[in-house]
Scaffold this motif. Structure first.
Motif, short mmCIF file in Angstrom:
data_model
loop_
_atom_site.label_atom_id
_atom_site.label_comp_id
_atom_site.label_asym_id
_atom_site.label_seq_id
_atom_site.Cartn_x
_atom_site.Cartn_y
_atom_site.Cartn_z
N THR A 151 0.84 -1.20 0.00
CA THR A 151 0.00 0.00 0.00
C THR A 151 0.87 1.23 0.00
O THR A 151 2.05 1.20 0.37
CB THR A 151 -0.93 0.02 1.23
OG1 THR A 151 -1.89 1.07 1.09
CG2 THR A 151 -0.15 0.27 2.52
N TRP A 152 0.28 2.33 -0.43
CA TRP A 152 0.90 3.65 -0.23
C TRP A 152 -0.23 4.59 0.16
O TRP A 152 -1.17 4.81 -0.60
CB TRP A 152 1.61 4.16 -1.49
CG TRP A 152 2.51 5.32 -1.15
CD1 TRP A 152 3.81 5.26 -0.74
CD2 TRP A 152 2.15 6.71 -1.12
NE1 TRP A 152 4.29 6.52 -0.46
CE2 TRP A 152 3.28 7.43 -0.69
CE3 TRP A 152 0.98 7.41 -1.42
CZ2 TRP A 152 3.29 8.82 -0.55
CZ3 TRP A 152 0.99 8.78 -1.28
CH2 TRP A 152 2.13 9.47 -0.86
N GLY A 153 -0.12 5.13 1.37
CA GLY A 153 -1.16 6.03 1.88
C GLY A 153 -0.90 6.33 3.34
O GLY A 153 0.22 6.18 3.84
N SER A 154 -1.95 6.75 4.04
CA SER A 154 -1.83 7.14 5.44
C SER A 154 -1.95 5.92 6.34
O SER A 154 -2.06 4.78 5.88
CB SER A 154 -2.92 8.15 5.79
OG SER A 154 -4.19 7.52 5.75
N ASP B 96 -4.56 3.37 5.67
CA ASP B 96 -4.32 2.38 4.63
C ASP B 96 -3.45 1.23 5.13
O ASP B 96 -3.49 0.13 4.58
CB ASP B 96 -3.63 3.03 3.42
CG ASP B 96 -4.51 4.06 2.74
OD1 ASP B 96 -5.54 3.68 2.18
OD2 ASP B 96 -4.16 5.26 2.79
N VAL C 112 4.86 9.79 3.37
CA VAL C 112 3.57 10.43 3.10
C VAL C 112 3.53 11.84 3.66
O VAL C 112 3.07 12.78 3.00
CB VAL C 112 2.42 9.58 3.68
CG1 VAL C 112 1.08 10.26 3.45
CG2 VAL C 112 2.42 8.20 3.06
N THR D 189 -3.46 -2.15 -2.20
CA THR D 189 -4.41 -1.15 -1.73
C THR D 189 -3.75 0.22 -1.86
O THR D 189 -2.64 0.35 -2.34
CB THR D 189 -4.82 -1.38 -0.26
OG1 THR D 189 -3.70 -1.08 0.59
CG2 THR D 189 -5.24 -2.82 -0.01
N GLY D 190 -4.47 1.24 -1.39
CA GLY D 190 -3.89 2.57 -1.32
C GLY D 190 -4.07 3.37 -2.60
O GLY D 190 -4.84 3.03 -3.49
N LEU D 191 -3.32 4.47 -2.68
CA LEU D 191 -3.41 5.40 -3.80
C LEU D 191 -3.13 4.69 -5.12
O LEU D 191 -2.05 4.13 -5.32
CB LEU D 191 -2.43 6.55 -3.60
CG LEU D 191 -2.41 7.61 -4.70
CD1 LEU D 191 -3.73 8.38 -4.75
CD2 LEU D 191 -1.24 8.58 -4.46
N SER E 151 -4.60 11.63 10.25
CA SER E 151 -3.55 12.04 9.32
C SER E 151 -3.89 13.32 8.56
O SER E 151 -3.13 13.73 7.68
CB SER E 151 -3.29 10.91 8.32
OG SER E 151 -2.88 9.74 8.98
#
Length: 399
Positions: free
Chosen positions: A7-10, A13, A57, A95-97, A242
């Motif tokens: 994932t990449w996010g807060s 995520d 992030v 998941t994520g952006l 976040s």
């Protein structure tokens, strides 16, 4: 059997993926996670192997680079970092952006790929307009959802297709035409509670709704926090996770004044908005890292930004909510909380003393607390276990 979760996010995520990781481990699966470097310590606490991916992030939020630069950098990380981390894995969960590149990695390695979402905002729907994307506003006079979602797909293509297809070509793979639909697949998984987000008719998609992936937390509350809670009536918790609350005035002062106007004590959580106490009165307490599942059972209400995780945790705890939505899925959660009668939807992203006090008033009614307690008994807690079993079966079917 080994699975890569990426994932990449807060934090919102990352935490659900950790919940899935623990359930997979309970079923004998080795788990590895790719996530932003911000969360190395948190993932290590859960005992999950960690591979840092992308840039921090918080640094991105502060620097505000162009969407095209972010897209190109993340796609590159997907093929490079995730590609290496997945080489000895049996499945990849993304998941994520917009994880453009993850499915390509899985296809190249010939392993199953699952796209999981913690909301439905980016999934073409017959019931909702698309959310904002880089590329300007949607035509004001267009009411056909199919047309609007076609435009949404074109905007995703505009920033992701070139870097995605460049990397695919380097691996000898054919180009992708519609990036959004390629990433989603025909059967995305929805880690969303069906009471809080009922199933919808989606365009060309048949999602698998597992229920929310809830990270278990058995930590005791800090002694000084328990002392504050025991010293008086249940306080109102205020925290925005976040979110940095850009453009807002002194959010902490606004929140404290609004809660005091309702005759309640206040818990202030710092978060990325850096909220802090505004004076030394004994009716306020600064909350650090704490077990929200336990804490929310002891508060009068939870004022927050409307992240999927916080909304679900508060609903499961039976705590009335006031949501001050900022971005993406948060307006939906605010609307849904109000529809269910378990809280209030703050009008707009920037609270004032008057507006927040107005939203708090219905949330603090006895009837709202009773309704929140009733709804809490309907929230599923087995979503991560359901997803883990499905993933193990999927891997087994592919062997």
């Amino acid at each position: 059997m080994r699975v890569l979760l990426s994932t990449w996010g807060s934090r919102g995520d990352v935490e659900p993926l950790l919940a899935l990781a623990l359930e997979l481990r309970a079923q004998g699966v080795d788990v590895r996670m790719c996530a932003p470097p911000d969360f190395a310590e948190r993932v290590a606490e859960a005992g999950v192997a960690f591979v840092p991916m992308g840039f921090a992030v918080r640094e991105l939020v502060a620097s505000k680079p162009s969407p095209a630069d972010v897209a190109a950098a993340l796609v590159g990380q997907h093929f490079d970092v995730v590609g290496k981390a997945a080489q000895d894995c049996d499945a990849l969960v993304a998941t994520g952006l917009m994880p453009a590149g993850m499915r390509s990695v899985a296809e190249h390695l010939d392993i199953p790929y699952v796209l999981a979402g913690f909301h439905m905002m980016g999934m073409p729907s017959l019931h909702r307009r698309p959310g904002p994307r880089p590329g300007g506003p949607f035509p004001a006079d267009e009411t056909d959802f199919r047309v609007l979602w076609r435009i949404d797909g074109e905007r995703v293509d505009a920033i992701y297709r070139e870097p995605l297809n460049t990397h695919r070509a380097a691996l000898g793979m054919p180009p992708v035409g519609n990036v959004r639909d390629h990433v989603l697949t025909a059967h995305p998984w929805l880690a969303v509670d069906p009471v809080l987000w009922p199933p919808e008719d989606l365009l060309g998609l048949e999602p698998v709704q597992t229920g929310a992936w809830i990270m278990p937390d058995d930590r005791a509350l800090p002694a000084d926090l328990v002392e504050f809670l025991d010293a008086g009536e249940p306080p109102v918790y205020v925290g925005f996770g976040s979110m940095q609350m850009a453009g807002a005035p002194d959010t902490a002062a606004v929140a404290v004044e609004a809660v005091r106007a309702q005759g309640h004590r206040v818990l202030v959580s710092g978060g990325w908005a850096r909220l802090s106490l505004i004076d030394e009165e004994d009716d306020c307490f600064a909350v650090g890292e704490a077990n929200h599942s336990a804490l929310f059972r002891r508060v009068a209400a939870v004022v927050h930004h409307g992240g999927a995780g916080t909304t679900t945790t508060a609903a499961l705890a039976g705590a009335p909510q006031v949501i001050v939505p900022q971005i993406v899925d948060q307006p939906y959660w605010a609307q849904r909380v109000a529809e269910l009668g378990i809280g209030a939807h703050h009008d707009g992203p920037i609270p004032t003393v008057a507006s927040l006090s107005t939203a708090l008033e219905p949330a603090l009614r006895d009837g709202t607390r009773t309704r929140a307690a009733d709804v809490s008994t309907t929230i599923r807690t087995d979503g991560a276990a359901v997803a883990a079993r499905r993933l193990v079966d999927l891997i087994g079917d592919g062997r």
